[in-house]
Each structure stands twice: as C-alpha cells, then as structure tokens.
Design a protein around this motif. Sequence first.
Motif, PDB file in Angstrom:
ATOM      1  N   VAL A 137      38.581  37.881  24.372  1.00  0.00           N
ATOM      2  CA  VAL A 137      39.114  37.065  23.192  1.00  0.00           C
ATOM      3  C   VAL A 137      40.585  37.130  23.263  1.00  0.00           C
ATOM      4  N   VAL A 138      41.402  35.947  23.015  1.00  0.00           N
ATOM      5  CA  VAL A 138      42.638  35.700  23.064  1.00  0.00           C
ATOM      6  C   VAL A 138      42.978  35.120  21.789  1.00  0.00           C
ATOM      7  N   ASN A 139      43.983  35.764  21.050  1.00  0.00           N
ATOM      8  CA  ASN A 139      44.622  35.466  20.008  1.00  0.00           C
ATOM      9  C   ASN A 139      46.028  34.846  20.267  1.00  0.00           C
ATOM     10  N   ILE A 140      46.412  33.442  19.599  1.00  0.00           N
ATOM     11  CA  ILE A 140      47.546  32.825  19.878  1.00  0.00           C
ATOM     12  C   ILE A 140      48.470  33.580  18.697  1.00  0.00           C
ATOM     13  N   ALA A 141      49.294  34.375  18.706  1.00  0.00           N
ATOM     14  CA  ALA A 141      50.297  34.832  17.913  1.00  0.00           C
ATOM     15  C   ALA A 141      51.735  34.042  18.287  1.00  0.00           C
ATOM     16  N   SER A 142      52.834  34.808  18.253  1.00  0.00           N
ATOM     17  CA  SER A 142      54.101  33.863  18.524  1.00  0.00           C
ATOM     18  C   SER A 142      55.034  35.004  18.395  1.00  0.00           C
ATOM     19  N   VAL A 143      56.254  34.629  19.192  1.00  0.00           N
ATOM     20  CA  VAL A 143      57.303  35.536  19.439  1.00  0.00           C
ATOM     21  C   VAL A 143      58.020  35.794  17.926  1.00  0.00           C
ATOM     22  N   ALA A 144      57.890  34.743  16.940  1.00  0.00           N
ATOM     23  CA  ALA A 144      58.302  34.786  15.558  1.00  0.00           C
ATOM     24  C   ALA A 144      57.707  36.189  15.012  1.00  0.00           C
ATOM     25  N   GLY A 145      56.317  36.373  15.310  1.00  0.00           N
ATOM     26  CA  GLY A 145      55.507  37.761  14.841  1.00  0.00           C
ATOM     27  C   GLY A 145      56.228  39.050  15.275  1.00  0.00           C
ATOM     28  N   LYS A 146      57.108  38.848  16.292  1.00  0.00           N
ATOM     29  CA  LYS A 146      57.832  40.276  16.915  1.00  0.00           C
ATOM     30  C   LYS A 146      59.045  40.400  16.252  1.00  0.00           C
TER      31      LYS A 146
END
Length: 248
Positions: A137-146
């Motif tokens: 499973v690979v979820n696409i998050a974002s550096v904005a979430g960090k």
Amino acid sequence: MNQLDLASQHAVVTGGASGLGLAITQRLIASGATVTVWDRDEQAMTAVIKSLGTAVRGVLVDVAVHASVVAAVQQTVAARPVVDVLVNSAGITGPNGPLATYPVPAWEQVMQVNLNGTFHVCREVVPVMQQNNYGRVVNIASVAGKEGNPNASAYSASKAAVIALTKSLGKELAATGIRVNCVTPAAVKTAMFDQMTPEHIQFMLSKIPMGRFGEPDEIAAMVAWLCSEECAFSTGAVFDLSGGRATY
C-alpha cells in the motif's frame, strides 16, 4: 528507466486517470503489472484505457463516498480476485486562503477526499490483501503535511493525517506480508495547479532548494519501488521527494 519486476501483480490506483495517478499507472504497467484505475472522471478514465490497452481496466468510483468504494471493490475483485498493490493517489488541493476565512464546505470536501477517501479505500482493500497475506500500500501524502503550507490549512492538515494513517496501519500490519508506506512530494506540476493561486505556486517553488518542481515520472519511480516485493523491511515509513525542501 530502471526495470522493476511487477510481473503478475495486480494494482489498484485511485485517481489513476490523470496527474500523478496516471504517471504511476503508466510506470506500474511498464514494470509488468496490470492496473485497475479507480477514478470519478469517466471521460479521462476511458481515454486512459484506450491509450494503455489491455493492461488497464477502469472502475468509476468516488473515494469520498464509502458506499462507492465498497461497490468498486466488488466490481474489481469480480474481474481480478487478488489485489497485490494499492496506490491512494486521488486527492484535491482545495482553495488557498487564510484559515480564519477558509470556506467550511471547502474544508470538509478536502478532508472527505484526501483523508476519508484514503481511509475508505484502505478499509475495504486491505482485507482483500489479507486473504493472501501479501500486499503493498502506498499513500500519496505531501511535504505540506510535514511542514504546513500557509494559506493551505485544509490540504496541509489532510496530508498530515494521511501520514499518521500510514504509520498506524503500517504498524497494525507489520507482522503480516503487507507493507504500508507513503511518499511526501513537494510541488509537482500537474493539473492540480489549476486549483491553486499563482502566489501559492510561487511560494511552493521558492521553498525547493533544487529550484524546480518535481516531475510526475520522478514520483512514479519511487512509488513503483515501494510497490515491489523488494520493499520488504520498510513499513509505516515516509519517503521524501521534495527537491531538498524537507527538513526531517
């Protein structure tokens, strides 16, 4: 292009008819996988199927609606009972603006698609993987979430939640054959830019030390490896693709 061995693997890619999802779909197919694209844009999905041929199928789904996801799983496994790979790429940015005046309906929509959609899909697809004790499973998050982008509170918060969901689910499944990871790209120039103001786009570019936006194929390359059997000891992990922006 480095060759990854995904022969005989069946992948589900949400939002796979455009943007990052399409680049990921193309890379998985190039590595030997068959892909079922889940998307709510029927016209785009039809075009993808026409261009990529028999290696891809399409299922019309709105990941924000749980019942739609349940129906999509039923339709998918009726054609291909085993799901080896899941990539959660469906997402929206929402409008840009200060939190104090952020439209409540827009906030709710971003959360419903980005966070709840990822939850809905994982909730329904992971049990299919558990039947074979294998999955990626690979979820696409974002550096904005960090880091939290100003004037993008809904998007940043939703992607931070996707990171936490990934870590939680990865730990839940760590003793099984299923691995759960996410990627945190910096800005990648896709059609999602159409949802952002020019000022916000320029802000994101200014934060990237490499001085350029990411390319969809660069994100797809990392995702494809995370979808492979070689990704065996990483789970609940966050992989940066930020051009040097990420500080942790």
